[in-house]
Design a protein around this motif. Structure first.
Motif, mmCIF file in Angstrom:
data_model
loop_
_atom_site.group_PDB
_atom_site.id
_atom_site.type_symbol
_atom_site.label_atom_id
_atom_site.label_comp_id
_atom_site.label_asym_id
_atom_site.label_seq_id
_atom_site.Cartn_x
_atom_site.Cartn_y
_atom_site.Cartn_z
ATOM 1 N N GLU A 199 -6.314 9.139 -14.468
ATOM 2 C CA GLU A 199 -5.037 9.706 -14.055
ATOM 3 C C GLU A 199 -4.609 10.840 -14.978
ATOM 4 O O GLU A 199 -3.950 11.785 -14.544
ATOM 5 C CB GLU A 199 -3.966 8.615 -14.032
ATOM 6 C CG GLU A 199 -4.104 7.649 -12.876
ATOM 7 C CD GLU A 199 -2.897 6.746 -12.733
ATOM 8 O OE1 GLU A 199 -1.982 6.846 -13.586
ATOM 9 O OE2 GLU A 199 -2.859 5.940 -11.788
ATOM 10 N N PRO A 205 -2.741 12.201 -9.817
ATOM 11 C CA PRO A 205 -2.691 12.070 -8.351
ATOM 12 C C PRO A 205 -1.684 13.049 -7.741
ATOM 13 O O PRO A 205 -0.668 13.394 -8.356
ATOM 14 C CB PRO A 205 -2.240 10.618 -8.142
ATOM 15 C CG PRO A 205 -2.555 9.924 -9.429
ATOM 16 C CD PRO A 205 -2.391 10.950 -10.500
ATOM 17 N N GLU A 237 5.820 5.825 -7.134
ATOM 18 C CA GLU A 237 6.113 7.195 -7.556
ATOM 19 C C GLU A 237 7.498 7.256 -8.173
ATOM 20 O O GLU A 237 8.430 6.601 -7.688
ATOM 21 C CB GLU A 237 6.048 8.159 -6.369
ATOM 22 C CG GLU A 237 4.678 8.370 -5.794
ATOM 23 C CD GLU A 237 4.686 9.416 -4.700
ATOM 24 O OE1 GLU A 237 4.589 10.618 -5.027
ATOM 25 O OE2 GLU A 237 4.811 9.039 -3.520
ATOM 26 N N ARG A 251 0.836 -1.192 0.000
ATOM 27 C CA ARG A 251 0.000 0.000 0.000
ATOM 28 C C ARG A 251 0.876 1.249 0.000
ATOM 29 O O ARG A 251 1.915 1.300 0.658
ATOM 30 C CB ARG A 251 -0.913 0.021 1.232
ATOM 31 C CG ARG A 251 -1.778 1.285 1.312
ATOM 32 C CD ARG A 251 -2.607 1.339 2.565
ATOM 33 N NE ARG A 251 -3.322 2.601 2.683
ATOM 34 C CZ ARG A 251 -4.106 2.935 3.709
ATOM 35 N NH1 ARG A 251 -4.283 2.073 4.694
ATOM 36 N NH2 ARG A 251 -4.702 4.111 3.734
ATOM 37 N N HIS A 252 0.419 2.249 -0.748
ATOM 38 C CA HIS A 252 1.097 3.540 -0.778
ATOM 39 C C HIS A 252 0.046 4.628 -0.985
ATOM 40 O O HIS A 252 -0.672 4.618 -1.990
ATOM 41 C CB HIS A 252 2.135 3.590 -1.900
ATOM 42 C CG HIS A 252 2.875 4.891 -1.973
ATOM 43 N ND1 HIS A 252 3.872 5.238 -1.086
ATOM 44 C CD2 HIS A 252 2.760 5.946 -2.841
ATOM 45 C CE1 HIS A 252 4.345 6.432 -1.392
ATOM 46 N NE2 HIS A 252 3.682 6.886 -2.445
ATOM 47 N N GLY A 253 -0.034 5.559 -0.030
ATOM 48 C CA GLY A 253 -1.026 6.625 -0.143
ATOM 49 C C GLY A 253 -2.433 6.064 -0.181
ATOM 50 O O GLY A 253 -2.839 5.287 0.694
ATOM 51 N N ASN A 254 -3.197 6.444 -1.210
ATOM 52 C CA ASN A 254 -4.582 5.981 -1.324
ATOM 53 C C ASN A 254 -4.722 4.794 -2.283
ATOM 54 O O ASN A 254 -5.824 4.504 -2.746
ATOM 55 C CB ASN A 254 -5.490 7.119 -1.793
ATOM 56 C CG ASN A 254 -5.112 7.620 -3.178
ATOM 57 O OD1 ASN A 254 -4.141 7.155 -3.770
ATOM 58 N ND2 ASN A 254 -5.871 8.580 -3.701
ATOM 59 N N GLY A 255 -3.628 4.132 -2.589
ATOM 60 C CA GLY A 255 -3.705 2.993 -3.501
ATOM 61 C C GLY A 255 -2.915 1.808 -2.987
ATOM 62 O O GLY A 255 -2.090 1.922 -2.060
ATOM 63 N N ASN A 314 0.667 9.859 -3.529
ATOM 64 C CA ASN A 314 -0.261 8.843 -4.010
ATOM 65 C C ASN A 314 0.305 8.195 -5.270
ATOM 66 O O ASN A 314 1.046 8.823 -6.026
ATOM 67 C CB ASN A 314 -1.623 9.463 -4.315
ATOM 68 C CG ASN A 314 -2.312 9.984 -3.060
ATOM 69 O OD1 ASN A 314 -2.252 9.357 -2.008
ATOM 70 N ND2 ASN A 314 -2.958 11.138 -3.176
ATOM 71 N N ARG A 346 -7.684 1.577 -5.600
ATOM 72 C CA ARG A 346 -7.545 2.926 -5.075
ATOM 73 C C ARG A 346 -8.713 3.223 -4.136
ATOM 74 O O ARG A 346 -9.872 2.881 -4.427
ATOM 75 C CB ARG A 346 -7.532 3.949 -6.217
ATOM 76 C CG ARG A 346 -7.174 5.363 -5.737
ATOM 77 C CD ARG A 346 -7.347 6.373 -6.860
ATOM 78 N NE ARG A 346 -6.628 6.033 -8.054
ATOM 79 C CZ ARG A 346 -5.331 6.302 -8.250
ATOM 80 N NH1 ARG A 346 -4.642 6.901 -7.289
ATOM 81 N NH2 ARG A 346 -4.738 5.971 -9.375
ATOM 82 N N ARG A 359 0.736 6.397 -9.045
ATOM 83 C CA ARG A 359 0.263 6.521 -10.418
ATOM 84 C C ARG A 359 0.397 5.143 -11.049
ATOM 85 O O ARG A 359 1.500 4.677 -11.345
ATOM 86 C CB ARG A 359 1.073 7.554 -11.188
ATOM 87 C CG ARG A 359 0.940 8.972 -10.644
ATOM 88 C CD ARG A 359 1.593 9.989 -11.551
ATOM 89 N NE ARG A 359 0.954 10.000 -12.868
ATOM 90 C CZ ARG A 359 1.317 10.811 -13.859
ATOM 91 N NH1 ARG A 359 2.317 11.657 -13.680
ATOM 92 N NH2 ARG A 359 0.689 10.770 -15.014
#
Length: 301
Positions: free
Chosen positions: A81, A86, A176, A18-22, A90, A59, A92
């Motif tokens: 996207e 994003p 990212e 998991r990373h950020g909102n995804g 968050n 997401r 991509r």
């Protein structure tokens, strides 16, 4: 999650990052298999072979957003996207990631678990080459199945898992990339998330009455687990990837080394020298000129 047995008799192993909102989820499924020439079902399974891999990109949606209230939001898409990129922090999912982006100096934290050692946390100042398996997309052995997907996703797992040999399932994700100058992401560092799980299966259960009789298999177990959260801190020093590849095929002369070699090994021939002064077989002027240009041409004799 897992490894666990499903109703069909296959073994399922799930990894998630998991990373950020995804987040990215990968499910590996291995089914019973027998050696060539052995009738399936005539004896206990001799291995578990990979037959299905499921990759999910998910997401989180903001349920308090009035603009999307009452509408059904589907999975992430490239158009979404593109229309609304994003924010930093968050992922991509739909972006090209050059293979050379994986090769860099990474630093961060690592968390490991084992049945004997338990939970442990580590601070990694620089990832060593041996641990940089994300830079070897095809794996470390020929028995590894691998797949690289857009958005910086790399998955690896064993093609066949046999008794007594744990198999390593891996998932690496670059959510990212390094921010470009003059953009909103300017100054943002590339991120690298990794998880690898070692699983064991087909451990036989021996009868208490007869040591030569097997009565079944123990459930598959998780032998070890490691997760890494890395950030790019610089570029690799030393030879480039292209130079390393060339050097793997044989010694490569640089321009300076080649010039020094020519000067040190080129034969000095006087204009007035005769054939009687030679200690080797006579050579013509063209070949002599070639040797003077590059001493390695003398190996053609």
């Amino acid at each position: 999650v897992g490894p666990s047995l499903v109703k069909s008799g296959a073994m399922s192993t799930e990894l998630a990052l998991r990373h950020g909102n995804g987040r990215v989820r990968v499910t590996f499924q291995h089914a019973p298999v027998w050696e060539r020439g052995v009738e399936p079902g005539s004896c206990p399974p001799q291995g578990l072979k990979l037959f299905r891999t499921v990759v999910s990109k998910e997401r989180l949606r903001d349920s308090n957003d009035e603009a999307i209230e009452g509408t059904i939001q589907g999975p992430p898409s490239a158009n979404e996207e593109k229309d609304s990129p994003p924010l930093p922090g968050n992922p991509r999912f739909f972006r090209p990631v050059p293979p050379f982006d994986w090769h860099a100096k990474w630093a961060g934290t690592s968390w490991t678990w084992g049945p004997q050692t338990g939970d442990r946390g580590w601070a990694v100042e620089e990832l060593e080459d041996a641990d940089a398996w994300h830079g070897r997309p095809t794996g470390d052995t020929s028995g590894v199945w691998s797949l690289r997907l857009p958005g910086g996703v790399l998955i690896q797992c064993p093609r066949v898992i046999v008794s007594g040999m744990p198999g390593i399932c891996r998932l690496a994700w670059m959510p990212e990339s390094e921010g470009k100058e003059g953009t909103v992401e300017d100054g943002n560092k590339a991120k690298l998330l990794r998880v690898e799980a070692s699983v064991s299966a087909l451990e036989p259960i021996i009868s208490d009455d007869d040591d030569d009789m097997m009565v079944g298999f123990y459930p598959p177990i998780l032998s070890s687990l490691r997760t890494d959260m890395m950030e790019k801190v610089g570029e690799l020093e030393g030879a480039t990837l292209q130079e390393r590849e060339q050097a793997a095929d044989g010694y490569v002369f640089s321009q300076n080394e080649e010039a020094e070699t020519k000067e040190a090994t080129s034969p000095k021939m006087d204009v007035g020298s005769t054939s009687s002064q030679r200690t080797s077989a006579p050579i013509d002027e063209k070949l002599e000129q070639k040797i003077a240009e590059d001493p390695r041409n003398a190996l053609d004799f």
